[in-house]
Write a protein that holds these residues in place. Structure first.
Motif, PDB file in Angstrom:
ATOM      1  N   GLY A 251       0.823  -1.202   0.000  1.00  0.00           N
ATOM      2  CA  GLY A 251       0.000   0.000   0.000  1.00  0.00           C
ATOM      3  C   GLY A 251       0.855   1.250   0.000  1.00  0.00           C
ATOM      4  N   LEU A 252       0.444   2.247  -0.768  1.00  0.00           N
ATOM      5  CA  LEU A 252       1.123   3.536  -0.838  1.00  0.00           C
ATOM      6  C   LEU A 252       0.055   4.627  -0.846  1.00  0.00           C
ATOM      7  N   ILE A 253       0.099   5.528   0.174  1.00  0.00           N
ATOM      8  CA  ILE A 253      -0.940   6.560   0.294  1.00  0.00           C
ATOM      9  C   ILE A 253      -0.286   7.918   0.549  1.00  0.00           C
ATOM     10  N   PRO A 254       0.056   8.669  -0.509  1.00  0.00           N
ATOM     11  CA  PRO A 254       0.521  10.054  -0.333  1.00  0.00           C
ATOM     12  C   PRO A 254      -0.686  10.986  -0.176  1.00  0.00           C
ATOM     13  N   THR A 255      -0.591  11.922   0.767  1.00  0.00           N
ATOM     14  CA  THR A 255      -1.724  12.802   1.072  1.00  0.00           C
ATOM     15  C   THR A 255      -1.226  14.204   1.402  1.00  0.00           C
ATOM     16  N   VAL A 256      -1.970  15.196   0.941  1.00  0.00           N
ATOM     17  CA  VAL A 256      -1.728  16.587   1.328  1.00  0.00           C
ATOM     18  C   VAL A 256      -2.948  17.080   2.096  1.00  0.00           C
ATOM     19  N   GLU A 257      -2.706  17.707   3.255  1.00  0.00           N
ATOM     20  CA  GLU A 257      -3.795  18.208   4.105  1.00  0.00           C
ATOM     21  C   GLU A 257      -3.659  19.720   4.281  1.00  0.00           C
ATOM     22  N   TYR A 258      -4.801  20.390   4.240  1.00  0.00           N
ATOM     23  CA  TYR A 258      -4.818  21.849   4.409  1.00  0.00           C
ATOM     24  C   TYR A 258      -5.794  22.225   5.514  1.00  0.00           C
ATOM     25  N   TYR A 259      -5.313  22.982   6.508  1.00  0.00           N
ATOM     26  CA  TYR A 259      -6.120  23.420   7.640  1.00  0.00           C
ATOM     27  C   TYR A 259      -6.489  24.893   7.441  1.00  0.00           C
ATOM     28  N   PRO A 260      -7.708  25.199   7.048  1.00  0.00           N
ATOM     29  CA  PRO A 260      -8.061  26.600   6.768  1.00  0.00           C
ATOM     30  C   PRO A 260      -8.284  27.449   8.017  1.00  0.00           C
ATOM     31  N   PHE A 261      -8.580  26.819   9.163  1.00  0.00           N
ATOM     32  CA  PHE A 261      -8.915  27.571  10.361  1.00  0.00           C
ATOM     33  C   PHE A 261      -7.925  27.271  11.487  1.00  0.00           C
ATOM     34  N   LYS A 262      -7.507  28.294  12.191  1.00  0.00           N
ATOM     35  CA  LYS A 262      -6.587  28.107  13.305  1.00  0.00           C
ATOM     36  C   LYS A 262      -7.270  27.498  14.526  1.00  0.00           C
ATOM     37  N   ASP A 263      -8.540  27.830  14.712  1.00  0.00           N
ATOM     38  CA  ASP A 263      -9.240  27.432  15.938  1.00  0.00           C
ATOM     39  C   ASP A 263     -10.252  26.310  15.707  1.00  0.00           C
ATOM     40  N   LEU A 264     -10.132  25.559  14.601  1.00  0.00           N
ATOM     41  CA  LEU A 264     -11.053  24.458  14.319  1.00  0.00           C
ATOM     42  C   LEU A 264     -10.279  23.310  13.674  1.00  0.00           C
ATOM     43  N   ASN A 265     -10.451  22.114  14.215  1.00  0.00           N
ATOM     44  CA  ASN A 265      -9.759  20.935  13.687  1.00  0.00           C
ATOM     45  C   ASN A 265     -10.537  20.381  12.494  1.00  0.00           C
TER      46      ASN A 265
END
Length: 394
Positions: free
Chosen positions: A337-351
């Motif tokens: 298995g190979l899973i490359p992922t990019v994550e973007y957090y738009p809010f500082k105070d919300l997960n």
């Protein structure tokens, strides 16, 4: 005299105005008593100790098989409603139900299989906690310990596991505050033997009168929390003289921007509890004496405060040691298995994060499996874009 007359006249007007206002206030007070809050006032203070969480993953998925495009669909991959909190200074509860799983009442534990957790937790001492109900088995490893919404795809063992089991447990944190020991006694399965194995069990197999699982777990922390462990051993009594032994060794390393996880898993099963081998050898007698060995690696690197890069690598090996064919090769296949992922957090105070990931899997079968069972090497892919969020609504 004129001033006194004006004062008297003003007081008279104030009294006349006050009478209807007092009558209206009395009516409103009576209405409030008549229409009381659904949650009694005496109980509303309990809400400060209650959390309600929507564990959510929603995305748009494009699927591929052997290099060919199959389809694209929107999908709610995960939605688990979780309610947890305290009902007493030393008594807490946790309930989590999965809305993305087919409901079915377990014939042995008598609770819906969609329910992950329905348990009470009692603090016997500051460092000792007792739990009872439907629990998460403390099977160790960070692939298992991590919130399911963050796992775009599980490796084969956990993907074919039933690890929400009913029973009791106790955990104790040592005085150093860095090590925690856990022990559980659970039902070894959710259904009676024949139902658990879809009526496909070897002749002569006798259901155990004490189909229990014994799970031990050690969680450690070293070097100021930079290195952590989640190691476990589980013994599952499946039937008379028939058992499963499971070992998981989870390791976690963290620095300023890097999180690194590595799990090793080993499962030796007298009966094919995962059903992986059984699915491959269709038409054969129920597979006995199977072994599964896995490696799982996950690296997370925070490039910027709002951008996180994740790479997951995994391997799985299936062995059928109980194959009646004396000329058989015990190893049936290896998957990658190979899973490359990019994550973007738009809010500082919300997960809450947007993610873009590609889940690539490859299945390589041994020449024996190809010749005997007609299996062919295969690969699958899934491009997924969406949001992940444990939304705290209360």
């Amino acid at each position: 005299m004129k001033t006194i007359s004006n004062i008297k006249r003003g007081l008279l007007c104030f009294i006349v105005l006050l009478i209807p206002i007092s009558i209206l206030a009395q009516e409103q007070s009576e209405n409030l008593e008549l229409y009381q809050s659904i949650i009694p006032t005496s109980k509303q203070s309990l809400l400060k100790d209650i959390d309600v969480i929507f564990n959510t993953r929603f995305g748009f998925n494009s699927e591929f098989k052997n290099g060919d495009y199959s389809k694209s669909v929107f999908s709610v991959s995960q939605f688990r409603l979780e309610i947890k909190g305290k009902i007493h200074e030393k008594v807490g509860f946790r309930f989590r139900d999965r809305y993305t799983r087919t409901p079915k009442i377990g014939s042995q534990d008598n609770i819906n299989r969609t329910t992950d957790i329905a348990a009470l937790f009692i603090d016997f001492a500051p460092r000792t906690k007792f739990s009872m109900g439907k629990l998460l088995a403390d099977l160790g490893g960070y692939e298992f310990d991590m919130n399911a919404i963050y796992i775009l795809e599980y490796n084969d063992i956990l993907d074919n596991s039933d690890h929400n089991l009913t029973g009791v447990g106790i955990s104790h944190k040592l005085k150093d505050g860095k090590n925690t020991l856990k022990f559980q006694i659970l039902d070894s399965r959710t259904n009676i033997l024949k139902e658990q194995y879809d009526n496909n069990i070897p002749d002569g197999t006798v259901e155990s009168k004490t189909a229990l699982a014994f799970v031990s777990n050690w969680q450690g922390s070293f070097f100021g929390g930079k290195f952590e462990t989640s190691y476990s051993y589980g013994f599952f009594n499946e039937a008379k003289n028939t058992s499963m032994n499971y070992i998981a060794l989870g390791n976690k390393f963290k620095s300023n921007k890097l999180l690194l996880y590595y799990d090793f898993k080993y499962s030796a099963e007298d009966l094919d509890r995962r059903g992986i081998v059984q699915k491959l050898v269709k038409g054969e007698d129920a597979s006995k004496d199977v072994v599964y060995v896995e490696n799982w690696l996950r690296a997370e690197y925070r490039v910027k405060p709002k951008v996180n890069i994740v790479l997951t690598l995994m391997t799985h090996n299936s062995y059928w040691n109980g194959n009646p064919d004396v000329n058989a090769c015990n190893k049936l296949f290896t998957s990658y298995g190979l899973i490359p992922t990019v994550e973007y957090y738009p809010f500082k105070d919300l997960n809450l994060k947007f993610y873009l990931g590609y889940i690539a899997r490859r299945y390589d079968y041994s020449s024996y499996a190809e010749k005997t069972y007609g299996l062919k090497d295969a690969n699958t892919g899934r491009l997924s874009f969406g949001i992940i969020a444990p939304i705290l609504v209360l």
